[in-house]
Design a protein around this motif. Sequence first.
Motif, PDB file in Angstrom:
ATOM      1  N   LEU A 288       0.815  -1.215   0.000  1.00  0.00           N
ATOM      2  CA  LEU A 288       0.000   0.000   0.000  1.00  0.00           C
ATOM      3  C   LEU A 288       0.849   1.265   0.000  1.00  0.00           C
ATOM      4  O   LEU A 288       0.539   2.238  -0.702  1.00  0.00           O
ATOM      5  CB  LEU A 288      -0.934  -0.003   1.216  1.00  0.00           C
ATOM      6  CG  LEU A 288      -2.126  -0.959   1.152  1.00  0.00           C
ATOM      7  CD1 LEU A 288      -2.860  -0.957   2.490  1.00  0.00           C
ATOM      8  CD2 LEU A 288      -3.061  -0.582   0.027  1.00  0.00           C
ATOM      9  N   ASP A 289       1.921   1.274   0.812  1.00  0.00           N
ATOM     10  CA  ASP A 289       2.769   2.458   0.881  1.00  0.00           C
ATOM     11  C   ASP A 289       3.374   2.776  -0.482  1.00  0.00           C
ATOM     12  O   ASP A 289       3.400   3.935  -0.915  1.00  0.00           O
ATOM     13  CB  ASP A 289       3.888   2.256   1.898  1.00  0.00           C
ATOM     14  CG  ASP A 289       3.383   2.370   3.326  1.00  0.00           C
ATOM     15  OD1 ASP A 289       2.245   2.848   3.507  1.00  0.00           O
ATOM     16  OD2 ASP A 289       4.115   1.977   4.248  1.00  0.00           O
ATOM     17  N   ASP A 290       3.871   1.749  -1.161  1.00  0.00           N
ATOM     18  CA  ASP A 290       4.470   1.950  -2.484  1.00  0.00           C
ATOM     19  C   ASP A 290       3.439   2.447  -3.475  1.00  0.00           C
ATOM     20  O   ASP A 290       3.691   3.351  -4.269  1.00  0.00           O
ATOM     21  CB  ASP A 290       5.068   0.635  -2.992  1.00  0.00           C
ATOM     22  CG  ASP A 290       6.428   0.358  -2.387  1.00  0.00           C
ATOM     23  OD1 ASP A 290       7.021   1.298  -1.830  1.00  0.00           O
ATOM     24  OD2 ASP A 290       6.896  -0.783  -2.454  1.00  0.00           O
ATOM     25  N   LEU A 291       2.284   1.828  -3.442  1.00  0.00           N
ATOM     26  CA  LEU A 291       1.225   2.191  -4.384  1.00  0.00           C
ATOM     27  C   LEU A 291       0.838   3.657  -4.243  1.00  0.00           C
ATOM     28  O   LEU A 291       0.835   4.415  -5.218  1.00  0.00           O
ATOM     29  CB  LEU A 291       0.004   1.294  -4.154  1.00  0.00           C
ATOM     30  CG  LEU A 291      -1.253   1.610  -4.972  1.00  0.00           C
ATOM     31  CD1 LEU A 291      -1.007   1.352  -6.439  1.00  0.00           C
ATOM     32  CD2 LEU A 291      -2.429   0.786  -4.478  1.00  0.00           C
ATOM     33  N   ARG A 292       0.516   4.069  -3.021  1.00  0.00           N
ATOM     34  CA  ARG A 292       0.019   5.437  -2.807  1.00  0.00           C
ATOM     35  C   ARG A 292       1.139   6.477  -2.857  1.00  0.00           C
ATOM     36  O   ARG A 292       0.904   7.622  -3.239  1.00  0.00           O
ATOM     37  CB  ARG A 292      -0.720   5.498  -1.470  1.00  0.00           C
ATOM     38  CG  ARG A 292      -1.986   4.653  -1.485  1.00  0.00           C
ATOM     39  CD  ARG A 292      -2.596   4.465  -0.122  1.00  0.00           C
ATOM     40  NE  ARG A 292      -3.757   3.569  -0.174  1.00  0.00           N
ATOM     41  CZ  ARG A 292      -4.387   3.085   0.886  1.00  0.00           C
ATOM     42  NH1 ARG A 292      -3.966   3.402   2.098  1.00  0.00           N
ATOM     43  NH2 ARG A 292      -5.423   2.281   0.751  1.00  0.00           N
ATOM     44  N   ARG A 293       2.341   6.059  -2.477  1.00  0.00           N
ATOM     45  CA  ARG A 293       3.470   6.999  -2.497  1.00  0.00           C
ATOM     46  C   ARG A 293       3.826   7.418  -3.913  1.00  0.00           C
ATOM     47  O   ARG A 293       4.329   8.526  -4.137  1.00  0.00           O
ATOM     48  CB  ARG A 293       4.673   6.329  -1.822  1.00  0.00           C
ATOM     49  CG  ARG A 293       5.923   7.186  -1.724  1.00  0.00           C
ATOM     50  CD  ARG A 293       6.972   6.500  -0.866  1.00  0.00           C
ATOM     51  NE  ARG A 293       7.210   5.128  -1.291  1.00  0.00           N
ATOM     52  CZ  ARG A 293       8.026   4.778  -2.277  1.00  0.00           C
ATOM     53  NH1 ARG A 293       8.678   5.714  -2.955  1.00  0.00           N
ATOM     54  NH2 ARG A 293       8.211   3.518  -2.591  1.00  0.00           N
ATOM     55  N   GLN A 294       3.551   6.558  -4.896  1.00  0.00           N
ATOM     56  CA  GLN A 294       3.961   6.833  -6.268  1.00  0.00           C
ATOM     57  C   GLN A 294       2.832   7.371  -7.144  1.00  0.00           C
ATOM     58  O   GLN A 294       2.968   7.433  -8.360  1.00  0.00           O
ATOM     59  CB  GLN A 294       4.543   5.557  -6.885  1.00  0.00           C
ATOM     60  CG  GLN A 294       5.792   5.080  -6.151  1.00  0.00           C
ATOM     61  CD  GLN A 294       6.381   3.822  -6.748  1.00  0.00           C
ATOM     62  OE1 GLN A 294       7.109   3.885  -7.742  1.00  0.00           O
ATOM     63  NE2 GLN A 294       6.078   2.675  -6.162  1.00  0.00           N
ATOM     64  N   ILE A 295       1.728   7.757  -6.504  1.00  0.00           N
ATOM     65  CA  ILE A 295       0.611   8.368  -7.225  1.00  0.00           C
ATOM     66  C   ILE A 295       0.353   9.746  -6.631  1.00  0.00           C
ATOM     67  O   ILE A 295       0.169   9.883  -5.423  1.00  0.00           O
ATOM     68  CB  ILE A 295      -0.667   7.505  -7.123  1.00  0.00           C
ATOM     69  CG1 ILE A 295      -0.441   6.139  -7.762  1.00  0.00           C
ATOM     70  CG2 ILE A 295      -1.842   8.203  -7.789  1.00  0.00           C
ATOM     71  CD1 ILE A 295      -1.610   5.177  -7.586  1.00  0.00           C
TER      72      ILE A 295
END
Length: 589
Positions: free
Chosen positions: A407-414
Amino acid sequence: MRNLWKYIRKYCLLYGVALTALVISILLDAAAPQITQRIIDQVIVGGRTELLMRLLFGLLGIGLGRGVFQYAKEFIFDFAASGIGSSLRKDLFDHIQTLSVGYFDRHNTGELMARVKDDVDRIWNAFGYVGMLMIECLIHTCVMVFCMFRISPLLTLIPLLVMAVIAWFALRMEKGLGEVYDRISEETASMNTAAQENLAGVRTVKAFAREKYEILKFRSHNQKYYQLNMEQAKLLAKYQPNISFLSKVLLMAVIVAGGLLVMDGRISIGELGAFSEYANNIIWPMEMVGWLSNDFAAALASNRKIQKIFQETPEISNPVSVSFQERKAGDGWSMKGEICFDHVSFSLQGKEILHDVSFTVPQGTTLGIMGMTGAGKSSVVNLIQRFYDVSSGRVLIDGRDVRSLPLDDLRRQISVVMQDVFLFSDSIQENIKTGNRDQTQWESIERASLCADAHGFIMKLTEQYDTVIGERGVGLSGGQKQRISIARAIAKENPVLILDDSTSALDMETEWEIEQRLKELKHCTKIIIGHRISAVRNADQILVLEKGRVAEQGTHEELLKKRGRYFDTYQVQYGEYMEEKGKEEMQWQ
């Protein structure tokens, strides 16, 4: 409060020291009447005046010692309780942050604020001053009763009988207070919510002249809160005077019965004096019962509320396949930017919002999404960020299902610019750096501001980029807030940029300027959601949603040729302009 044991365990040693100091203080209290007894029997009655100074110094020593140990136990209890309260509040806030968006859809801000502040404070109090007094009252009473029993077992029956009646009153009172306090806690949350909503939306309230309505609304909650507190006061008034009366009866009964025993020669005058002191010493714990029961009942009710939140689990969580290191480091996966909706359907609270939606956005291209209010446009954004999970189908990023990504990776890169712009009470520079504070350099801030057409008006402000803006951007126009929000998203330099109706407050010229600059961002995939044709017309493909379904799909020119929903919207927004332009051309001809 067994769920709080993990917090108590850290301070067991300190609590042990505090309890030792508490017991020593109580034992010193118990020693004082013994000296009183000797003064009466040996000095006053017996005439041994040489003992007087030694006994008086003994009383002085007891007073000094009691002061030291009283201070020690109060300080240590408060210190430990502060640590427990601080840790509990931190863990509660951390846990709330892990909960999914759906939880916040069901619970209001005022309620959560009451749990984090008021309820934690009551538990803090229970492990500090209130808890200390409860323990002290119990041990103090036991020690005093033991000392009285040593003087006269028969006379001790009087305080024991009175304490049994007081205990019965206390239990009845505690039960009633617990029930009332549950309702007080709920009403506190409701009143906080009413106040918070009014203050947050004060401009809307004034714009619609809703002051009287809001005052009446708050008064209603305040009146209910008042009535519940009156119920609490009535319970205290019902039982507390009985407890106070019984404590006075106790003292009177001890003096009368003790006097008879003295006349009968079964105890001395000194022993009666000491016994009276002991009996007087158990009066204050009896009188404290009501107040302590009230506060302890409040702490128990607060603990139930807090534990209810701790029992909540995130509806959206990291997949099992994601390692702890990935979750902690937040760098287990790097996004390229291809987005695909594969026959996605989505329902929320029993209502279908999206139905069989499919589209693909290749890396580095732009998708425009249009549709009427409630068509499901923002739900597309929520599913890409995985604020919710699809009911069926898949949302893929770079060919991977978002449910399999950290989740952190997903939201951090959007990067997302929301419909409802939220700016923090901080400087403009700090607001633009939000989300990537440590890595964002000044050059990126300035470049992002230029791209969002915000640099010009920022430089005209008194402190420029260091200008502190008010809560939610107070002091800036709607268009200025939107431009800062766009700059914030661009400054992160992420592979995916989503603009959710983010230019609605901008004039057409400014919107056009921003669109031209966004075209230069070749590194990222862009999704632009809007109601205006001007916001999406330059997109590589445009999606028209209607009642959660894909009604039309294609480029601007292709959709105009279809003469469907998109064409109708175009006619509404540009029809008069095109008609006037046509007339001008005919006049020139």
